[in-house]
Design a protein around this motif. Structure first.
Motif, PDB file in Angstrom:
ATOM      1  N   MET A   1       0.839  -1.164   0.000  1.00 55.72           N
ATOM      2  CA  MET A   1       0.000   0.000   0.000  1.00 55.72           C
ATOM      3  C   MET A   1       0.890   1.235   0.000  1.00 55.72           C
ATOM      4  O   MET A   1       1.826   1.330   0.778  1.00 55.72           O
ATOM      5  N   LYS A   2       0.591   2.198  -0.843  1.00 56.07           N
ATOM      6  CA  LYS A   2       1.392   3.413  -0.965  1.00 56.07           C
ATOM      7  C   LYS A   2       0.673   4.559  -0.253  1.00 56.07           C
ATOM      8  O   LYS A   2      -0.448   4.918  -0.620  1.00 56.07           O
ATOM      9  N   ILE A   3       1.330   5.113   0.760  1.00 58.47           N
ATOM     10  CA  ILE A   3       0.709   6.103   1.639  1.00 58.47           C
ATOM     11  C   ILE A   3       1.562   7.355   1.722  1.00 58.47           C
ATOM     12  O   ILE A   3       2.782   7.275   1.881  1.00 58.47           O
ATOM     13  N   LEU A   4       0.895   8.511   1.651  1.00 57.02           N
ATOM     14  CA  LEU A   4       1.560   9.786   1.883  1.00 57.02           C
ATOM     15  C   LEU A   4       1.118  10.314   3.239  1.00 57.02           C
ATOM     16  O   LEU A   4      -0.080  10.361   3.539  1.00 57.02           O
ATOM     17  N   ILE A   5       2.078  10.704   4.045  1.00 59.28           N
ATOM     18  CA  ILE A   5       1.797  11.389   5.303  1.00 59.28           C
ATOM     19  C   ILE A   5       1.954  12.876   5.011  1.00 59.28           C
ATOM     20  O   ILE A   5       3.037  13.341   4.677  1.00 59.28           O
ATOM     21  N   GLY A   9       4.735  16.068  11.575  1.00 62.50           N
ATOM     22  CA  GLY A   9       4.746  16.258  13.023  1.00 62.50           C
ATOM     23  C   GLY A   9       4.783  14.921  13.748  1.00 62.50           C
ATOM     24  O   GLY A   9       4.973  13.858  13.147  1.00 62.50           O
ATOM     25  N   VAL A  10       4.579  14.970  15.043  1.00 61.44           N
ATOM     26  CA  VAL A  10       4.656  13.778  15.881  1.00 61.44           C
ATOM     27  C   VAL A  10       3.638  12.721  15.451  1.00 61.44           C
ATOM     28  O   VAL A  10       3.981  11.546  15.279  1.00 61.44           O
ATOM     29  N   VAL A  11       2.394  13.105  15.266  1.00 58.05           N
ATOM     30  CA  VAL A  11       1.351  12.136  14.930  1.00 58.05           C
ATOM     31  C   VAL A  11       1.615  11.514  13.563  1.00 58.05           C
ATOM     32  O   VAL A  11       1.629  10.291  13.400  1.00 58.05           O
ATOM     33  N   GLY A  12       1.843  12.349  12.554  1.00 57.78           N
ATOM     34  CA  GLY A  12       2.069  11.830  11.205  1.00 57.78           C
ATOM     35  C   GLY A  12       3.285  10.931  11.115  1.00 57.78           C
ATOM     36  O   GLY A  12       3.225   9.853  10.524  1.00 57.78           O
ATOM     37  N   CYS A  13       4.376  11.354  11.715  1.00 53.51           N
ATOM     38  CA  CYS A  13       5.608  10.552  11.632  1.00 53.51           C
ATOM     39  C   CYS A  13       5.504   9.256  12.420  1.00 53.51           C
ATOM     40  O   CYS A  13       6.020   8.226  11.993  1.00 53.51           O
ATOM     41  N   THR A  14       4.822   9.279  13.553  1.00 49.68           N
ATOM     42  CA  THR A  14       4.655   8.053  14.337  1.00 49.68           C
ATOM     43  C   THR A  14       3.810   7.046  13.568  1.00 49.68           C
ATOM     44  O   THR A  14       4.159   5.864  13.464  1.00 49.68           O
ATOM     45  N   TYR A  15       2.694   7.498  12.995  1.00 53.09           N
ATOM     46  CA  TYR A  15       1.871   6.587  12.195  1.00 53.09           C
ATOM     47  C   TYR A  15       2.615   6.151  10.933  1.00 53.09           C
ATOM     48  O   TYR A  15       2.521   4.990  10.524  1.00 53.09           O
ATOM     49  N   LYS A  21       6.673  -0.045   9.164  1.00 56.62           N
ATOM     50  CA  LYS A  21       7.029  -1.316   9.810  1.00 56.62           C
ATOM     51  C   LYS A  21       6.078  -2.434   9.397  1.00 56.62           C
ATOM     52  O   LYS A  21       6.460  -3.601   9.333  1.00 56.62           O
ATOM     53  N   ALA A  22       4.826  -2.071   9.090  1.00 56.52           N
ATOM     54  CA  ALA A  22       3.819  -3.059   8.690  1.00 56.52           C
ATOM     55  C   ALA A  22       3.910  -3.410   7.207  1.00 56.52           C
ATOM     56  O   ALA A  22       3.127  -4.215   6.712  1.00 56.52           O
ATOM     57  N   GLY A  23       4.868  -2.809   6.506  1.00 58.59           N
ATOM     58  CA  GLY A  23       5.091  -3.152   5.104  1.00 58.59           C
ATOM     59  C   GLY A  23       4.553  -2.166   4.086  1.00 58.59           C
ATOM     60  O   GLY A  23       4.641  -2.413   2.884  1.00 58.59           O
ATOM     61  N   CYS A  24       3.998  -1.059   4.532  1.00 58.85           N
ATOM     62  CA  CYS A  24       3.486  -0.054   3.601  1.00 58.85           C
ATOM     63  C   CYS A  24       4.629   0.800   3.049  1.00 58.85           C
ATOM     64  O   CYS A  24       5.643   0.995   3.710  1.00 58.85           O
ATOM     65  N   ASP A  25       4.447   1.286   1.849  1.00 63.36           N
ATOM     66  CA  ASP A  25       5.386   2.199   1.201  1.00 63.36           C
ATOM     67  C   ASP A  25       4.987   3.608   1.635  1.00 63.36           C
ATOM     68  O   ASP A  25       3.995   4.153   1.155  1.00 63.36           O
ATOM     69  N   VAL A  26       5.751   4.200   2.558  1.00 64.22           N
ATOM     70  CA  VAL A  26       5.386   5.468   3.175  1.00 64.22           C
ATOM     71  C   VAL A  26       6.271   6.600   2.663  1.00 64.22           C
ATOM     72  O   VAL A  26       7.494   6.478   2.621  1.00 64.22           O
ATOM     73  N   THR A  27       5.620   7.698   2.288  1.00 59.85           N
ATOM     74  CA  THR A  27       6.295   8.937   1.908  1.00 59.85           C
ATOM     75  C   THR A  27       5.792  10.018   2.848  1.00 59.85           C
ATOM     76  O   THR A  27       4.614  10.054   3.189  1.00 59.85           O
ATOM     77  N   VAL A  28       6.694  10.919   3.254  1.00 63.30           N
ATOM     78  CA  VAL A  28       6.313  12.019   4.135  1.00 63.30           C
ATOM     79  C   VAL A  28       6.506  13.329   3.376  1.00 63.30           C
ATOM     80  O   VAL A  28       7.566  13.572   2.800  1.00 63.30           O
ATOM     81  N   LEU A  29       5.466  14.159   3.375  1.00 62.45           N
ATOM     82  CA  LEU A  29       5.530  15.488   2.781  1.00 62.45           C
ATOM     83  C   LEU A  29       5.992  16.457   3.852  1.00 62.45           C
ATOM     84  O   LEU A  29       5.352  16.573   4.904  1.00 62.45           O
ATOM     85  N   THR A  65      10.771   7.903   2.456  1.00 61.26           N
ATOM     86  CA  THR A  65      10.887   8.730   1.270  1.00 61.26           C
ATOM     87  C   THR A  65      10.325  10.090   1.647  1.00 61.26           C
ATOM     88  O   THR A  65       9.326  10.180   2.360  1.00 61.26           O
ATOM     89  N   VAL A  66      10.964  11.159   1.190  1.00 62.05           N
ATOM     90  CA  VAL A  66      10.556  12.505   1.579  1.00 62.05           C
ATOM     91  C   VAL A  66      10.321  13.349   0.327  1.00 62.05           C
ATOM     92  O   VAL A  66      11.121  13.319  -0.605  1.00 62.05           O
ATOM     93  N   ILE A  67       9.209  14.090   0.320  1.00 60.96           N
ATOM     94  CA  ILE A  67       8.928  15.049  -0.744  1.00 60.96           C
ATOM     95  C   ILE A  67       8.553  16.377  -0.118  1.00 60.96           C
ATOM     96  O   ILE A  67       8.169  16.435   1.054  1.00 60.96           O
ATOM     97  N   ASP A  68       8.681  17.467  -0.884  1.00 62.95           N
ATOM     98  CA  ASP A  68       8.254  18.770  -0.380  1.00 62.95           C
ATOM     99  C   ASP A  68       7.195  19.399  -1.280  1.00 62.95           C
ATOM    100  O   ASP A  68       6.830  20.559  -1.116  1.00 62.95           O
TER     101      ASP A  68
END
Length: 122
Positions: A1-5, A9-15, A21-29, A65-68
């Motif tokens: 699953m591909k997810i953008l946070i 902040g604390v909540v977004g980064c923790t989730y 860790k659960a195997g999702c492809d996570v990107t943080v904006l 992965t990080v995007i702006d």
């Protein structure tokens, strides 16, 4: 699953970390000007887990992965918006143009903005 946070902040980064860790492809904006710093240094997370009735502390550097900037031709399945409610008026116009086919989930403590969110067809 591909997810953008959307919101580093604390909540977004923790989730985001837990989903990763659960195997999702996570990107943080992240905010403009923060991308290189976060790519280089990661996001420091300190987490206490009490689920097994024994405190288990984790102190890690999360390197997603990080995007702006969010492009409208993205392929995210979910966008988790974990920003402050006061930032919605700035975020919603951009998000409505760039969310693509993603399901948008709001992680906020705001019971009075549903009308504002619906105005942007999210």
């Amino acid at each position: 699953m591909k997810i953008l946070i959307y919101g580093a902040g604390v909540v977004g980064c923790t989730y985001g970390w837990q989903l990763s860790k659960a195997g999702c492809d996570v990107t943080v904006l992240v905010r403009k000007g923060q991308k290189e710093f976060v790519q280089k240094n990661g996001i420091h997370i300190i987490c206490s887990d009490f689920r097994e009735k024994v405190k288990k502390d984790t102190d890690i550097i999360f390197k997603p992965t990080v995007i702006d900037e969010l492009s409208s031709n993205n392929d995210f399945e979910y966008i988790i918006v974990s920003t402050n409610k006061l930032q919605l008026s700035t975020i919603l116009p951009s998000l409505s143009k760039s969310a693509g086919k993603a399901n948008v989930v709001f992680f906020q403590n705001n019971w009075d903005v549903f009308t504002e969110i619906l105005e942007f067809n999210l």
